[in-house]
Scaffold this motif. Sequence first.
Motif, mmCIF file in Angstrom:
data_model
loop_
_atom_site.group_PDB
_atom_site.id
_atom_site.type_symbol
_atom_site.label_atom_id
_atom_site.label_comp_id
_atom_site.label_asym_id
_atom_site.label_seq_id
_atom_site.Cartn_x
_atom_site.Cartn_y
_atom_site.Cartn_z
ATOM 1 N N MET A 129 0.853 -1.187 0.000
ATOM 2 C CA MET A 129 0.000 0.000 0.000
ATOM 3 C C MET A 129 0.883 1.228 0.000
ATOM 4 O O MET A 129 2.016 1.194 0.465
ATOM 5 C CB MET A 129 -0.919 0.044 1.237
ATOM 6 N N ARG A 130 0.302 2.313 -0.522
ATOM 7 C CA ARG A 130 1.016 3.587 -0.592
ATOM 8 C C ARG A 130 0.134 4.688 -0.017
ATOM 9 O O ARG A 130 -1.082 4.723 -0.277
ATOM 10 C CB ARG A 130 1.361 3.928 -2.058
ATOM 11 N N TYR A 131 0.748 5.579 0.750
ATOM 12 C CA TYR A 131 0.073 6.729 1.334
ATOM 13 C C TYR A 131 0.942 7.950 1.049
ATOM 14 O O TYR A 131 2.163 7.840 0.926
ATOM 15 C CB TYR A 131 -0.121 6.539 2.839
ATOM 16 N N VAL A 190 -4.435 10.493 1.313
ATOM 17 C CA VAL A 190 -3.565 11.663 1.272
ATOM 18 C C VAL A 190 -3.735 12.429 2.583
ATOM 19 O O VAL A 190 -4.863 12.678 3.020
ATOM 20 C CB VAL A 190 -3.894 12.579 0.068
ATOM 21 N N TYR A 191 -2.621 12.793 3.203
ATOM 22 C CA TYR A 191 -2.626 13.502 4.481
ATOM 23 C C TYR A 191 -2.102 14.929 4.311
ATOM 24 O O TYR A 191 -1.395 15.234 3.347
ATOM 25 C CB TYR A 191 -1.772 12.746 5.503
ATOM 26 N N ASP A 192 -2.430 15.779 5.267
ATOM 27 C CA ASP A 192 -2.113 17.199 5.146
ATOM 28 C C ASP A 192 -0.621 17.477 5.043
ATOM 29 O O ASP A 192 -0.192 18.335 4.271
ATOM 30 C CB ASP A 192 -2.682 17.981 6.339
ATOM 31 N N ASP A 193 0.173 16.783 5.851
ATOM 32 C CA ASP A 193 1.610 17.042 5.856
ATOM 33 C C ASP A 193 2.354 15.771 6.239
ATOM 34 O O ASP A 193 1.746 14.716 6.475
ATOM 35 C CB ASP A 193 1.955 18.194 6.808
ATOM 36 N N HIS A 194 3.679 15.876 6.325
ATOM 37 C CA HIS A 194 4.512 14.702 6.585
ATOM 38 C C HIS A 194 4.216 14.089 7.947
ATOM 39 O O HIS A 194 4.135 12.863 8.099
ATOM 40 C CB HIS A 194 5.985 15.103 6.488
ATOM 41 N N ASP A 199 1.806 9.601 11.125
ATOM 42 C CA ASP A 199 0.839 9.188 12.150
ATOM 43 C C ASP A 199 -0.224 8.283 11.547
ATOM 44 O O ASP A 199 -0.579 7.236 12.123
ATOM 45 C CB ASP A 199 0.179 10.415 12.784
ATOM 46 N N GLY A 200 -0.748 8.680 10.388
ATOM 47 C CA GLY A 200 -1.810 7.904 9.753
ATOM 48 C C GLY A 200 -1.351 6.540 9.291
ATOM 49 O O GLY A 200 -2.054 5.529 9.494
#
Length: 219
Positions: A129-131, A190-194, A199-200
Amino acid sequence: YTCFDVKLDGGVATVTLSRGEQLNTMVPAFWDELPALMRDLDASGEARVVVLASTGRHFCAGMDLAVFGGGDRPNPDAPQGQVRANMRTNLLHLQESFSALEKARMPVLAAIQGGCIGGAVDMVTACDMRYASEDAFFCIQEINIGMTADVGTLQRLPRLIPEGVCRELAYTGRRMPAAEAKAVGLVNEVYDDHEALLDGVHEVARTIASRSPLAVYGS
């Protein structure tokens, strides 16, 4: 390891590319260390899931040119067959380094920030998986320098996204932003920042680690 930091916590092994100031380019040592550490993690039985993360502004800027030019230069008088056979052997070694990710018994989750360029695309397509963070982008850079992507992208990417999109990326070398990557199914979220990304992804990893390792392996 010179290219990675490895941390194990609660069944989650975080493998972090550690050369952020050099954009985590894939120097010759990288290709030996990645399969070695994956085999070690697989054999130890302590890791139930692996998070492949990175440091710095970009996830990875791809293959360092030293991979092609390092060591002794080929003898200009050597038979062409010998030169090409050596090139093929080297290429198979590079391909096997990424295949170690998909051969591992435990899932591998990639956490991608900034640029995922050239060989980095080959690497993350071998993960389960990729995030990505919002600033992430993907680029099949090889076409931009007159090469064909030859370490797994063209074999794995069409299984993850529509073939027409894959061909467009391979032929044009354009950058695919994170939002588009999620829309076509290349990344799961997709998350807001690194920081939010890490964390996600670790939350997903901990959930996987809490499940039966044999059932995950079987799945």
